[in-house]
Write a protein that holds these residues in place. Structure first.
Motif, PDB file in Angstrom:
ATOM      1  N   ARG A 157     -10.952  -1.519 -11.028  1.00  0.00           N
ATOM      2  CA  ARG A 157     -10.165  -2.671 -10.538  1.00  0.00           C
ATOM      3  C   ARG A 157      -9.767  -2.517  -9.075  1.00  0.00           C
ATOM      4  N   ASP A 158      -9.339  -1.294  -8.694  1.00  0.00           N
ATOM      5  CA  ASP A 158      -8.824  -1.155  -7.307  1.00  0.00           C
ATOM      6  C   ASP A 158      -9.877  -0.597  -6.345  1.00  0.00           C
ATOM      7  N   PRO A 165     -14.042  -3.151 -17.257  1.00  0.00           N
ATOM      8  CA  PRO A 165     -12.784  -2.557 -17.690  1.00  0.00           C
ATOM      9  C   PRO A 165     -12.239  -3.256 -18.929  1.00  0.00           C
ATOM     10  N   CYS A 220     -10.935   2.453 -15.689  1.00  0.00           N
ATOM     11  CA  CYS A 220     -10.600   1.019 -15.670  1.00  0.00           C
ATOM     12  C   CYS A 220      -9.773   0.683 -14.428  1.00  0.00           C
ATOM     13  N   ALA A 221      -8.762   1.531 -14.157  1.00  0.00           N
ATOM     14  CA  ALA A 221      -7.931   1.288 -12.973  1.00  0.00           C
ATOM     15  C   ALA A 221      -8.769   1.437 -11.707  1.00  0.00           C
ATOM     16  N   ASN A 263      -5.519   1.164 -18.517  1.00  0.00           N
ATOM     17  CA  ASN A 263      -5.211   1.628 -17.176  1.00  0.00           C
ATOM     18  C   ASN A 263      -5.708   3.065 -16.988  1.00  0.00           C
ATOM     19  N   CYS A 264      -6.768   3.428 -17.725  1.00  0.00           N
ATOM     20  CA  CYS A 264      -7.335   4.778 -17.588  1.00  0.00           C
ATOM     21  C   CYS A 264      -7.969   4.914 -16.192  1.00  0.00           C
ATOM     22  N   ARG A 265      -8.353   6.126 -15.836  1.00  0.00           N
ATOM     23  CA  ARG A 265      -8.888   6.383 -14.495  1.00  0.00           C
ATOM     24  C   ARG A 265     -10.059   5.450 -14.182  1.00  0.00           C
TER      25      ARG A 265
END
Ligand code: MLT
Ligand code: MN
Ligand code: ZN
Length: 304
Positions: free
Chosen positions: A28-29, A15, A24-25, A20-22
């Motif tokens: 992360r989650d 990322p 990358c976010a 915070n694009c779909r």
């Protein structure tokens, strides 16, 4: 000859630090099934030391994860005999600073326009003159094959590509031949070939000939759609505006790769973090698979 992908992502990595694009976010989650990737770089070797093709900002992490590049023959040592960036972009050159501790001048191959940009607009090579120093070698643009001392078994040849110099270059909007190159890497014994072009902005018969002559192509995988960054509100420029041929569409990369012989191994590299193909469960990824197209990942090894 062996190629090792050090980093398969485009500039920013995946990322990306501020994204915070779909994708990358989701990486992360854990809601998107995908693999992190560092920035654009490969090494190639033929049994001796290696040529580093593009020096990314992530070079130190990439070296740490690559057994072939560990120092083990002396107090100071490196498996990187030579460096060649395919353009002057930040993601392909910033890592040069990280290599400043080498004990001998860096064997550094580039075209004349890249040399100009790296000694004026972004004078990395001048700065390195105060550290390890640069042993500059010229990459011929007419396809004349060349070899690098310390990298036995590999023959290189370059061809100019239609793409873009970095935003800081005076010829960003008036490209000159040599701003971006594609490289054919040939094993001097088996004759097997790879074609490497992480920034490739337009279809071109000479580029197609080089791809068709190769056993494996590692080509621009930056964007899925031409307006990918515009649609996300991240840029006003299309993929083609900044020198990258998108994968989708009648005149996109997939349609072009479909014209290659069925035996050619087709791999996308320099993949931007916004690209839906990074999501292993996406329909776009399934479409690539249907076309026999792979995605490069950090650590991918190709033996030819
Ligand atoms: C590119 O490939 O277009 C550039 O590396 C983008 C960048 O440096 O941000
Ligand atoms: Mn790039
Ligand atoms: Zn992102």
């Amino acid at each position: 000859m062996q190629i090792i992908v050090l980093g398969a992502s485009a500039g920013g990595g995946f990322p990306q630090w501020n994204c915070n694009c779909r994708n990358c976010a989701g990486l992360r989650d854990g809601s998107v099934r995908a693999q992190a990737r560092t920035q654009s770089s490969i090494i190639v070797g033929g049994g001796g030391d290696w040529a580093l093709l593009n020096a990314s900002p992530d070079i130190l992490e990439q070296i740490r994860h690559t057994p072939a590049l560990q120092p083990n023959r002396g107090l100071r040592d490196t498996g990187i005999a030579a460096v060649l960036p395919v353009d002057c972009q930040i993601d392909h050159t910033t890592g040069l600073f990280m290599l400043r501790e080498r004990g001998v001048p860096m064997q550094f191959w580039c075209t004349d326009p890249v040399y100009e940009d790296l000694t004026t607009g972004n004078p990395i090579l001048k700065v390195l003159g105060h550290y390890c120093g640069i042993d500059r070698q010229t990459v011929p643009l007419d396809g004349t094959p060349f070899r690098m001392p310390g990298v036995p078994g590999v023959e290189f040849s370059a061809l100019p590509l239609s793409s873009k110099a970095a935003p800081y270059s005076p010829h960003r909007e008036q490209s000159v031949p040599g701003d971006n190159i594609g490289l054919t890497l040939s094993d001097t014994v088996s004759g097997k070939k790879a074609f490497y072009a992480p920034g490739l902005g337009a279809r071109d018969p000479a580029v197609f000939a080089a791809m068709a002559a190769a056993d494996v192509v590692l080509v621009d995988g930056t964007f899925w759609t031409d307006d990918e960054m515009i649609a996300l509100g991240l840029s006003k420029k299309t993929a083609r505006d900044i020198g990258h041929l998108p994968q989708s569409g009648a005149d996109g990369m997939i349609a072009w790769l479909d014209e290659l012989p069925a035996t050619t191994r087709k791999i996308l590299i320099h993949i931007n973090n916004t690209n839906p193909i990074l999501d292993e469960d996406s329909p776009e990824r399934a479409e690539l698979t249907r076309h026999g197209i792979e995605l490069a990942f950090d650590g991918l090894q190709i033996d030819l």
